[in-house]
Every structure is written in structure tokens, then in C-alpha cells.
Design an enzyme around this catalytic site. Structure first.
Site, PDB file in Angstrom:
ATOM      1  N   HIS A  18     -21.014  -3.294 -14.320  1.00  0.00           N
ATOM      2  CA  HIS A  18     -21.732  -4.275 -14.348  1.00  0.00           C
ATOM      3  C   HIS A  18     -22.100  -4.723 -13.039  1.00  0.00           C
ATOM      4  O   HIS A  18     -21.559  -4.349 -11.983  1.00  0.00           O
ATOM      5  CB  HIS A  18     -21.324  -5.666 -15.336  1.00  0.00           C
ATOM      6  CG  HIS A  18     -20.095  -6.139 -14.820  1.00  0.00           C
ATOM      7  ND1 HIS A  18     -19.727  -6.831 -13.747  1.00  0.00           N
ATOM      8  CD2 HIS A  18     -18.793  -6.216 -15.287  1.00  0.00           C
ATOM      9  CE1 HIS A  18     -18.425  -7.099 -13.415  1.00  0.00           C
ATOM     10  NE2 HIS A  18     -17.968  -6.743 -14.548  1.00  0.00           N
ATOM     11  N   HIS A  34     -19.333  -4.727 -10.151  1.00  0.00           N
ATOM     12  CA  HIS A  34     -19.074  -3.555  -9.569  1.00  0.00           C
ATOM     13  C   HIS A  34     -20.071  -3.065  -8.647  1.00  0.00           C
ATOM     14  O   HIS A  34     -19.724  -2.553  -7.702  1.00  0.00           O
ATOM     15  CB  HIS A  34     -18.719  -2.549 -10.747  1.00  0.00           C
ATOM     16  CG  HIS A  34     -17.977  -2.926 -11.720  1.00  0.00           C
ATOM     17  ND1 HIS A  34     -18.301  -3.069 -13.087  1.00  0.00           N
ATOM     18  CD2 HIS A  34     -16.539  -3.360 -11.690  1.00  0.00           C
ATOM     19  CE1 HIS A  34     -17.054  -3.496 -13.970  1.00  0.00           C
ATOM     20  NE2 HIS A  34     -16.322  -3.613 -13.082  1.00  0.00           N
ATOM     21  N   CYS A  87       0.218  -9.268 -17.597  1.00  0.00           N
ATOM     22  CA  CYS A  87      -1.046  -9.519 -18.186  1.00  0.00           C
ATOM     23  C   CYS A  87      -1.756  -8.109 -17.957  1.00  0.00           C
ATOM     24  O   CYS A  87      -2.205  -7.788 -16.807  1.00  0.00           O
ATOM     25  CB  CYS A  87      -2.069 -10.471 -17.268  1.00  0.00           C
ATOM     26  SG  CYS A  87      -3.792 -10.390 -17.939  1.00  0.00           S
ATOM     27  N   CYS A  91      -5.093  -8.198 -15.906  1.00  0.00           N
ATOM     28  CA  CYS A  91      -5.059  -8.050 -14.618  1.00  0.00           C
ATOM     29  C   CYS A  91      -4.237  -7.003 -14.062  1.00  0.00           C
ATOM     30  O   CYS A  91      -4.270  -6.441 -12.788  1.00  0.00           O
ATOM     31  CB  CYS A  91      -4.395  -9.355 -13.932  1.00  0.00           C
ATOM     32  SG  CYS A  91      -5.222 -10.722 -14.342  1.00  0.00           S
ATOM     33  N   HIS A  97      -7.441 -14.820 -17.102  1.00  0.00           N
ATOM     34  CA  HIS A  97      -7.985 -14.523 -18.197  1.00  0.00           C
ATOM     35  C   HIS A  97      -7.816 -15.486 -19.537  1.00  0.00           C
ATOM     36  O   HIS A  97      -8.441 -15.356 -20.339  1.00  0.00           O
ATOM     37  CB  HIS A  97      -7.536 -13.273 -18.692  1.00  0.00           C
ATOM     38  CG  HIS A  97      -8.149 -12.193 -17.797  1.00  0.00           C
ATOM     39  ND1 HIS A  97      -7.206 -11.397 -16.571  1.00  0.00           N
ATOM     40  CD2 HIS A  97      -9.136 -11.177 -17.757  1.00  0.00           C
ATOM     41  CE1 HIS A  97      -7.873 -10.515 -16.109  1.00  0.00           C
ATOM     42  NE2 HIS A  97      -9.025 -10.303 -16.691  1.00  0.00           N
ATOM     43  N   LYS A 155     -19.337 -17.857 -15.895  1.00  0.00           N
ATOM     44  CA  LYS A 155     -18.364 -16.695 -15.595  1.00  0.00           C
ATOM     45  C   LYS A 155     -18.971 -15.467 -16.234  1.00  0.00           C
ATOM     46  O   LYS A 155     -19.312 -15.698 -17.295  1.00  0.00           O
ATOM     47  CB  LYS A 155     -17.018 -17.127 -15.996  1.00  0.00           C
ATOM     48  CG  LYS A 155     -15.988 -16.193 -15.436  1.00  0.00           C
ATOM     49  CD  LYS A 155     -14.550 -16.863 -15.635  1.00  0.00           C
ATOM     50  CE  LYS A 155     -13.800 -15.749 -15.326  1.00  0.00           C
ATOM     51  NZ  LYS A 155     -13.217 -14.536 -15.784  1.00  0.00           N
ATOM     52  N   LYS A 163     -17.925 -10.308 -20.595  1.00  0.00           N
ATOM     53  CA  LYS A 163     -18.337  -9.280 -21.686  1.00  0.00           C
ATOM     54  C   LYS A 163     -18.109  -9.782 -22.948  1.00  0.00           C
ATOM     55  O   LYS A 163     -19.270 -10.053 -23.917  1.00  0.00           O
ATOM     56  CB  LYS A 163     -17.228  -8.178 -21.598  1.00  0.00           C
ATOM     57  CG  LYS A 163     -17.553  -6.855 -22.517  1.00  0.00           C
ATOM     58  CD  LYS A 163     -18.720  -5.967 -21.910  1.00  0.00           C
ATOM     59  CE  LYS A 163     -19.072  -4.947 -23.216  1.00  0.00           C
ATOM     60  NZ  LYS A 163     -20.162  -4.533 -23.079  1.00  0.00           N
TER      61      LYS A 163
HETATM   62  N1  MSP Z   1      -8.839  -1.205 -10.613  1.00  0.00           N
HETATM   63  C1  MSP Z   1      -8.895  -2.318  -9.776  1.00  0.00           C
HETATM   64  C2  MSP Z   1      -9.031  -1.885  -8.346  1.00  0.00           C
HETATM   65  C3  MSP Z   1      -8.097  -0.878  -7.790  1.00  0.00           C
HETATM   66  S1  MSP Z   1      -8.453  -0.847  -6.024  1.00  0.00           S
HETATM   67  C4  MSP Z   1      -7.197   0.106  -5.404  1.00  0.00           C
HETATM   68  C5  MSP Z   1     -10.083  -3.502 -10.203  1.00  0.00           C
HETATM   69  N2  MSP Z   1     -10.939  -2.808 -10.927  1.00  0.00           N
HETATM   70  S2  MSP Z   1     -12.242  -3.533 -11.427  1.00  0.00           S
HETATM   71  O1  MSP Z   1     -12.862  -2.808 -12.507  1.00  0.00           O
HETATM   72  O2  MSP Z   1     -11.679  -4.763 -12.347  1.00  0.00           O
HETATM   73  O3  MSP Z   1     -13.084  -4.122 -10.476  1.00  0.00           O
HETATM   74  C6  MSP Z   1     -12.850  -4.755  -9.397  1.00  0.00           C
HETATM   75  C7  MSP Z   1     -14.066  -4.958  -8.620  1.00  0.00           C
HETATM   76  O4  MSP Z   1     -15.061  -5.674  -9.031  1.00  0.00           O
HETATM   77  C8  MSP Z   1     -13.260  -6.054  -7.725  1.00  0.00           C
HETATM   78  O5  MSP Z   1     -13.879  -6.084  -6.458  1.00  0.00           O
HETATM   79  C9  MSP Z   1     -13.990  -7.357  -8.451  1.00  0.00           C
HETATM   80  O6  MSP Z   1     -14.019  -8.299  -7.365  1.00  0.00           O
HETATM   81  C10 MSP Z   1     -15.396  -6.999  -8.633  1.00  0.00           C
HETATM   82  N3  MSP Z   1     -15.898  -8.079  -9.583  1.00  0.00           N
HETATM   83  C11 MSP Z   1     -15.776  -7.765 -10.983  1.00  0.00           C
HETATM   84  N4  MSP Z   1     -16.423  -8.966 -11.410  1.00  0.00           N
HETATM   85  C12 MSP Z   1     -17.250  -9.689 -10.448  1.00  0.00           C
HETATM   86  C13 MSP Z   1     -18.214 -10.601 -10.312  1.00  0.00           C
HETATM   87  N5  MSP Z   1     -18.490 -11.383 -11.273  1.00  0.00           N
HETATM   88  N6  MSP Z   1     -18.659 -10.760  -9.127  1.00  0.00           N
HETATM   89  C14 MSP Z   1     -18.258 -10.047  -8.003  1.00  0.00           C
HETATM   90  N7  MSP Z   1     -17.555  -9.112  -7.934  1.00  0.00           N
HETATM   91  C15 MSP Z   1     -16.870  -8.928  -9.407  1.00  0.00           C
HETATM   92  O7  MSP Z   1      -9.716  -4.420  -9.908  1.00  0.00           O
END
Ligand code: MSP
Length: 463
Positions: free
Chosen positions: A18, A21, A126, A129, A146, A290, A293
Site C-alpha cells: 500500500h 510501503h 505481538c 509487530c 495495534h 490511520k 486494512k
Molecule cells: N519487515 C519489517 C521491516 C524489516 S527491515 C529489516 C516491516 N515491514 S512492513 O511491511 O510492516 O513495512 C514497513 C514499512 O512500511 C515501514 O517503513 C513503515 O513505516 C512503512 N509504513 C507502513 N504504513 C505506513 C504509513 N501509513 N505511512 C508511512 N509509512 C508506513 O516493518
């Protein structure tokens, strides 16, 4: 030639990507393009975090084995990055053989050094997380992030001696004031580390989707220990060694603790050089709520692009808010910027000037107009990841160019010298905008580099 190594987090492939990412990955793409433009040898790494309980559970829900499940979703990430014109050098997965080998090697090294010991873990975990919490972290028995009920776990586990690294970490932050960016986040981390660090459980026996510990096959490696090393393992490939250490890790603020505390501690223990910088950006909300999903408040890549095209989406995300601060995404705000800035300012300049050149031609001269562009300032802003300010500078110059056409009344005076100055200025603008809006920038460059310049087609149709 100077090297530049830039990374994004590796994403959990438990669902399609999304806007959150996309944001980190686009920031890395913009930086990578900027550094390539400046003649550096760039290595841009992204990928997926395939292991762990969260993925195992998501796969089980769909009756798939986790490898097959992640193979499928990893493709969705690659497709999304292609659609967004993200030009990375490697897409790493923690299930890649070369990565797994590096993690096994490191585990052995850290174990032999005495930094891993066996104990018993009792605490709150969690899965969303993939993180441990203490009782006092919880909010009414729920995960503070969460807000879901949290499981209490008790099992045999191996621990990493994180506590041993507390002073070394504090020393690192002190000696390298730019290690954690932006500055306000740095202070938060320092304060938390000063409160004390507990040893970290780095193994699990309750599921098997992970890398088995080389010294005890009953346990799989904790997903964050495995995942963080992706940044290093990608540089163990032949020809890539020179890229280590990372110049900048781009991450979201939610995963700063893992990157600013666990990651350097693991590296210190393994005797590996530390990354130079970690930049934690802010979070996007969607229509002030926020992104979630489960509540349908999410915007995926196809939806993002459908609003006003790829370049407008890329532009909006880095113009709307400063990198490091939170931002709110709305279709309305994106369309406004598309119309008022990309179409009315940039698009208008390009179409007016190209039409005038087609009619009157150009005459080479000294370029006093271009001198009004503050390149030095733009370079500094870019190198400080102040993307919104970079765009502000460039668009300020676009305004100056539009006013130039107006004040010189070129349609009456047919001033070929002024048209030459404008052509050169537009070419420079296209170069500077290329990291942000590569497709449109390439079109502009192509158009204004032609032997005979003709009136251009509309670049950004108003919505
Ligand atoms: N797998 C771990 C990261 C491991 S790195 C060695 C993880 N993955 S994640 O799929 O949850 O995505 C993480 C990234 O997406 C983070 O940088 C997170 O901040 C970003 N985002 C997820 N939702 C977001 C928003 N709503 N806004 C901005 N970035 C966000 O964590």
C-alpha cells in the site's frame, strides 16, 4: 567514483503493498536517482521479509505453505514497484540462499563470541509487530501499536546480550550526531537507551518458519535478527562488497528502535562496520484516519496511480509534507497539486515555450535567467533529504520562468534570445525533476533536445 548504498525496509509479504510501503521505496528511488545524476555508483536495495510468525500465520489462513504464499506476494511488490517506476538494483528476500548463509555465519560468530546464551523467555509478544513488550508497555493488556490482545509466551529461548552494548550505543550516537535522523527522533532513542537495555530473545520454538539456529536446530532465528542482516548480506555478493557500509537506511518511524538499537548492536557484536545514517520518515494517514486494512482505510498502488497518474502521485507524496513529518493523504489534495502545480505551472511553461519556439526559433546567448536558479541550495537540500524544499525551489524557478515569458511579452517581441534562455532553463528543470517525476522529465528532455522544437503535447491533463 564515489559509491552510494541506499536501502528500504524489507516488507512483510503478508498482503499486497500500500501507499505506506510505496512511500519509503519512492524516497529511496528519488535519492538513488539523485545520486546517479551526480555521477555516484549507486546500489539501491529493497525486498521482502519472508520469515516469522506473522507470515506463517497468514499463509496458514490461506492453506498455503509459507514459501508458496510469499512467492506470490513478493511478485505483487515487484509489480507495484515497476508500475511506480522504481528502479532498484536488487530485490532481496530473506528466503534467498545467499542471505540465509550470511545469517547462519553471523549467528555462529556471535554465539562463539559469547554474546548469545540460552535462557527462558517469559513475556508478551505481538505478532503483528513481531516485537516483545513488557507488562508496563501494554495498554489494558493490549499491544500499544495495534491495540489487540497480546499473547503471553513462556518458552526456552536464546538471548542476545543487548545489555552489554548500552554504553557502546550511547557512545555511537554521541560521536555520530547524524547517525539517527531527523534530530528529534534521535533524542527519543537516546533517552530510551539510557533507561537501560534488556537482553533480547532471538529464537523461537513454537513455529518453524525461519532460519534454524546453527547451534540448536530446535530453534528458529527471531525474524528481526534475520531481517536486519539483509542489508549486509546483499553486499556479500561478488562485486558488491565495496558498497558496505550502507550510506543511508530509509525506514518508517515505527521501526526506528529496531534499526537504531538492535541493528548496530548486532553489528558491533559481529565485528562489522556500522551503517552511516538511518532516516526515519513520518506516517501517512488517509483522509485523516490511520491507514488500516481491516477498516478499509487503505490505498493500494493501483488506486494511487489511478487518481492522476504515476508522476503526480510521486510528486504529491514528496511535496505535500516534509520527509520526517507525518502527512495526510487525500484524493482531493493530490488532484489540487496535480492541477495547480504540475499542469498550471510546469505543464503551462513547457507548452507555451515550445509553441513560441516552434513559431519564432531560438538564438544562442548568455543565460542570465538560469542564474536565478539556486543550484547549490538544491544540492544541499537534496543531500539532507529535504525533498519538499527541493521541489519548492524548483517550482519557485518555474514561476520565475513563467513570469519571464510574461514580462518579456515574447509572443509580441519574438525574442529568440529569451526563448533560448527558457529552453536551457527548462532542460535544467527537467534534469532536477527527473528523480521525482522520471517519466514526464524524460519527455520534456527529449522534446527540448530536438533539432527542431515543436509545440509539445499536454503533459498533465487537468482533472
Ligand atoms: N519487515 C519489517 C521491516 C524489516 S527491515 C529489516 C516491516 N515491514 S512492513 O511491511 O510492516 O513495512 C514497513 C514499512 O512500511 C515501514 O517503513 C513503515 O513505516 C512503512 N509504513 C507502513 N504504513 C505506513 C504509513 N501509513 N505511512 C508511512 N509509512 C508506513 O516493518
Amino acid at each position: 567514483m564515489e559509491k552510494f548504498y541506499i536501502t528500504t525496509p524489507i516488507y512483510y509479504p503478508n498482503d499486497i503493498p500500500h501507499i505506506g510501503h510505496a512511500y519509503t521505496t519512492l524516497a529511496a528511488d528519488i535519492s538513488a536517482r539523485w545520486n546517479r545524476l551526480r555521477g555516484k555508483r549507486v546500489f539501491f536495495l529493497t525486498g521482502t521479509d519472508d520469515h516469522g510468525k506473522k507470515i506463517a500465520q497468514a499463509a496458514e489462513k490461506e492453506n498455503k505453505n509459507p514459501k508458496e504464499f510469499t512467492d506470490n506476494l513478493t511478485l505483487k511488490f515487484k509489480e507495484a514497484w515497476k508500475k511506480l517506476n522504481i528502479d532498484y538494483d536488487r530485490f532481496i528476500r530473506t528466503t534467498d540462499k545467499d542471505h540465509e548463509e550470511v545469517v547462519i555465519d553471523i549467528l555462529k560468530k556471535v554465539y562463539n563470541k559469547g554474546d548469545i546464551y540460552k535462557g527462558e523467555y517469559e513475556g508478551f509478544y505481538c505478532t503483528a509487530c513481531e516485537a516483545y513488550y513488557t507488562e508496563k508497555d501494554l495498554e489494558e493488556g493490549c499491544c500499544p501499536v495495534h491495540k489487540t490482545k497480546i499473547e503471553k509466551l513462556k518458552e526456552k529461548s536464546y538471548f542476545f546480550r543487548l545489555s552489554k552494548y548500552q554504553d557502546k550505543l550511547l557512545d555511537l550516537y554521541k560521536k555520530n550526531p547524524d547517525f539517527i535522523l531527523p534530530k528529534d527522533k534521535r533524542k527519543e532513542i537516546i533517552n530510551r537507551v539510557k533507561e537501560g537495555l534488556k537482553d533480547l530473545s532471538i529464537s523461537r520454538t513454537s513455529f518453524d518458519w525461519g532460519i534454524p539456529l546453527p547451534f540448536d536446530k530446535e530453534h528458529v532465528c527471531y525474524v528481526w535478527f534475520d531481517a536486519l542482516f539483509n542489508y549486509y548480506s546483499a553486499t556479500r555478493e561478488k562485486g558488491k562488497e565495496e558498497f558496505w557500509p550502507t550510506d543511508i537506511h530509509f525506514i518508517g518511524k515505527d521501526i526506528l528502535w529496531f534499526h537504531a538499537v538492535y541493528w548496530p548492536a548486532f553489528l558491533l557484536s559481529a565485528g562489522i562496520d556500522l551503517p552511516k545514517k538511518i532516516f526515519a520518515h513520518g506516517w501517512w494517514t488517509f483522509n485523516k484516519e490511520k491507514i488500516s486494512k481491516s477498516r478499509g482505510k487503505v490505498i493500494n498502488i493501483d488506486e494511487l496511480i489511478a487518481i492522476a497518474g504515476v508522476d503526480s502521485a510521486r510528486y504529491f507524496l514528496f511535496r505535500e509534507t516534509s520527509f520526517g513529518k507525518d502527512g495526510d493523504f487525500s484524493e482531493k489534495a493530490l488532484i489540487e497539486r496535480h492541477n495547480n502545480e504540475l499542469a498550471d505551472k510546469l505543464g503551462n511553461l513547457v507548452s507555451r515555450v515550445s509553441a513560441l519556439i516552434e513559431r519564432h526559433g531560438i538564438d544562442k546567448t548568455d543565460n542570465s535567467l538560469l542564474k536565478k536558479l539556486n543550484l547549490k541550495k538544491i544540492e544541499i537540500l537534496f543531500d539532507n533529504y529535504e525533498f519538499d524544499k527541493v521541489l519548492n525551489e524548483i517550482f519557485g524557478f518555474i514561476d520565475i520562468c513563467n513570469e519571464y515569458v510574461q514580462s518579456k511579452k515574447i509572443w509580441e517581441t519574438k525574442d529568440k534570445k529569451a526563448l533560448y534562455e527558457l529552453k536551457e532553463s527548462i532542460l535544467k528543470i527537467s534534469e532536477l525533476l527527473w528523480p521525482f517525476i522520471p517519466e514526464s522529465a524524460e519527455k520534456i528532455k527529449h522534446h527540448f533536445s530536438a533539432e527542431k522544437i515543436k509545440k509539445s503535447k499536454i503533459l498533465f491533463k487537468k482533472i
